[in-house]
Design a protein around this motif. Structure first.
Motif, PDB file in Angstrom:
ATOM      1  N   LEU A  66       8.823 -42.803  51.583  1.00 12.17           N
ATOM      2  CA  LEU A  66       8.448 -41.518  50.991  1.00 12.17           C
ATOM      3  C   LEU A  66       9.342 -41.159  49.813  1.00 12.17           C
ATOM      4  N   PHE A  67      10.615 -41.455  49.937  1.00 15.08           N
ATOM      5  CA  PHE A  67      11.529 -41.218  48.822  1.00 15.08           C
ATOM      6  C   PHE A  67      11.194 -42.135  47.655  1.00 15.08           C
ATOM      7  N   GLY A  68      10.789 -43.369  47.961  1.00 12.49           N
ATOM      8  CA  GLY A  68      10.381 -44.299  46.912  1.00 12.49           C
ATOM      9  C   GLY A  68       9.159 -43.818  46.162  1.00 12.49           C
ATOM     10  N   VAL A  69       8.178 -43.277  46.888  1.00 10.60           N
ATOM     11  CA  VAL A  69       6.981 -42.734  46.236  1.00 10.60           C
ATOM     12  C   VAL A  69       7.361 -41.568  45.337  1.00 10.60           C
ATOM     13  N   LEU A  70       8.252 -40.714  45.802  1.00 14.88           N
ATOM     14  CA  LEU A  70       8.708 -39.588  44.986  1.00 14.88           C
ATOM     15  C   LEU A  70       9.413 -40.079  43.722  1.00 14.88           C
ATOM     16  N   MET A  71      10.290 -41.054  43.865  1.00 14.39           N
ATOM     17  CA  MET A  71      11.042 -41.549  42.709  1.00 14.39           C
ATOM     18  C   MET A  71      10.115 -42.211  41.686  1.00 14.39           C
ATOM     19  N   TYR A  72       9.181 -43.031  42.168  1.00 13.18           N
ATOM     20  CA  TYR A  72       8.309 -43.743  41.238  1.00 13.18           C
ATOM     21  C   TYR A  72       7.215 -42.848  40.659  1.00 13.18           C
ATOM     22  N   SER A  73       6.947 -41.721  41.289  1.00 15.54           N
ATOM     23  CA  SER A  73       5.961 -40.802  40.721  1.00 15.54           C
ATOM     24  C   SER A  73       6.597 -39.819  39.742  1.00 15.54           C
ATOM     25  N   LEU A  74       7.900 -39.696  39.771  1.00 14.96           N
ATOM     26  CA  LEU A  74       8.579 -38.790  38.847  1.00 14.96           C
ATOM     27  C   LEU A  74       8.521 -39.271  37.405  1.00 14.96           C
ATOM     28  N   VAL A  75       8.544 -40.576  37.193  1.00 11.02           N
ATOM     29  CA  VAL A  75       8.548 -41.099  35.823  1.00 11.02           C
ATOM     30  C   VAL A  75       7.266 -40.725  35.079  1.00 11.02           C
ATOM     31  N   PRO A  76       6.064 -40.955  35.633  1.00 14.64           N
ATOM     32  CA  PRO A  76       4.859 -40.532  34.898  1.00 14.64           C
ATOM     33  C   PRO A  76       4.762 -39.017  34.720  1.00 14.64           C
ATOM     34  N   VAL A  77       5.199 -38.273  35.721  1.00 11.28           N
ATOM     35  CA  VAL A  77       5.156 -36.812  35.605  1.00 11.28           C
ATOM     36  C   VAL A  77       6.067 -36.345  34.478  1.00 11.28           C
ATOM     37  N   LEU A  78       7.272 -36.878  34.415  1.00 12.26           N
ATOM     38  CA  LEU A  78       8.196 -36.506  33.347  1.00 12.26           C
ATOM     39  C   LEU A  78       7.707 -37.013  31.995  1.00 12.26           C
ATOM     40  N   PHE A  79       7.048 -38.170  31.976  1.00 13.50           N
ATOM     41  CA  PHE A  79       6.499 -38.702  30.727  1.00 13.50           C
ATOM     42  C   PHE A  79       5.399 -37.787  30.190  1.00 13.50           C
ATOM     43  N   ILE A  80       4.520 -37.322  31.062  1.00 12.02           N
ATOM     44  CA  ILE A  80       3.464 -36.394  30.645  1.00 12.02           C
ATOM     45  C   ILE A  80       4.062 -35.074  30.187  1.00 12.02           C
ATOM     46  N   GLY A  81       5.076 -34.586  30.916  1.00 13.88           N
ATOM     47  CA  GLY A  81       5.763 -33.368  30.501  1.00 13.88           C
ATOM     48  C   GLY A  81       6.426 -33.526  29.142  1.00 13.88           C
ATOM     49  N   GLY A  82       6.990 -34.706  28.882  1.00  5.92           N
ATOM     50  CA  GLY A  82       7.572 -34.979  27.569  1.00  5.92           C
ATOM     51  C   GLY A  82       6.516 -34.991  26.475  1.00  5.92           C
ATOM     52  N   GLY A  83       5.318 -35.488  26.797  1.00  2.21           N
ATOM     53  CA  GLY A  83       4.219 -35.452  25.835  1.00  2.21           C
ATOM     54  C   GLY A  83       3.811 -34.037  25.489  1.00  2.21           C
ATOM     55  N   VAL A  84       3.801 -33.167  26.502  1.00  2.00           N
ATOM     56  CA  VAL A  84       3.464 -31.760  26.261  1.00  2.00           C
ATOM     57  C   VAL A  84       4.515 -31.114  25.372  1.00  2.00           C
ATOM     58  N   VAL A  85       5.780 -31.395  25.639  1.00  2.00           N
ATOM     59  CA  VAL A  85       6.852 -30.848  24.808  1.00  2.00           C
ATOM     60  C   VAL A  85       6.739 -31.380  23.384  1.00  2.00           C
ATOM     61  N   PHE A  86       6.377 -32.661  23.231  1.00  3.70           N
ATOM     62  CA  PHE A  86       6.213 -33.255  21.911  1.00  3.70           C
ATOM     63  C   PHE A  86       5.085 -32.574  21.146  1.00  3.70           C
ATOM     64  N   ILE A  87       3.966 -32.321  21.807  1.00  2.00           N
ATOM     65  CA  ILE A  87       2.840 -31.647  21.160  1.00  2.00           C
ATOM     66  C   ILE A  87       3.228 -30.217  20.765  1.00  2.00           C
ATOM     67  N   LEU A  88       3.939 -29.523  21.644  1.00  8.91           N
ATOM     68  CA  LEU A  88       4.407 -28.173  21.309  1.00  8.91           C
ATOM     69  C   LEU A  88       5.341 -28.196  20.097  1.00  8.91           C
ATOM     70  N   ALA A  89       6.191 -29.213  20.013  1.00 12.73           N
ATOM     71  CA  ALA A  89       7.095 -29.319  18.864  1.00 12.73           C
ATOM     72  C   ALA A  89       6.324 -29.570  17.587  1.00 12.73           C
ATOM     73  N   ILE A  90       5.284 -30.401  17.642  1.00 13.68           N
ATOM     74  CA  ILE A  90       4.470 -30.650  16.448  1.00 13.68           C
ATOM     75  C   ILE A  90       3.755 -29.379  16.020  1.00 13.68           C
ATOM     76  N   LEU A  91       3.205 -28.654  16.976  1.00 12.25           N
ATOM     77  CA  LEU A  91       2.523 -27.410  16.639  1.00 12.25           C
ATOM     78  C   LEU A  91       3.477 -26.386  16.056  1.00 12.25           C
ATOM     79  N   ARG A  92       4.702 -26.351  16.535  1.00 12.00           N
ATOM     80  CA  ARG A  92       5.684 -25.398  16.011  1.00 12.00           C
ATOM     81  C   ARG A  92       6.085 -25.754  14.582  1.00 12.00           C
ATOM     82  N   VAL A  93       6.247 -27.043  14.307  1.00 13.26           N
ATOM     83  CA  VAL A  93       6.646 -27.468  12.964  1.00 13.26           C
ATOM     84  C   VAL A  93       5.526 -27.239  11.967  1.00 13.26           C
TER      85      VAL A  93
END
Length: 70
Positions: A41-68
């Motif tokens: 269960l801890f392994g599933v949590l750890m390996y699922s965090l990377v895509p979640v954080l990657f998608i969150g980083g994409g959202v932050v990137f899009i927000l930064a582009i819109l702000r600029v």
């Protein structure tokens, strides 16, 4: 440190920096730790965090582009 303070001066770049740091920590922890293999269960949590954080980083990137572009 002064250079980092200038780069991370607003909430958007701070959020991006924190997400990058979290992704790196999760990936490094997953490579060097055998805890995800011992506890599935801890392994599933750890390996699922990377895509979640990657998608969150994409959202932050899009927000930064819109702000600029304003």
């Amino acid at each position: 440190m002064k250079y980092l303070r200038e780069i991370l001066d607003d909430w958007l770049t701070r959020t991006a920096g924190i997400m990058l740091l979290l992704i790196l920590l999760v990936v490094i922890f997953s490579f060097y730790s055998d805890l995800p293999e011992k506890s599935p269960l801890f392994g599933v949590l750890m390996y699922s965090l990377v895509p979640v954080l990657f998608i969150g980083g994409g959202v932050v990137f899009i927000l930064a582009i819109l702000r600029v572009s304003e």
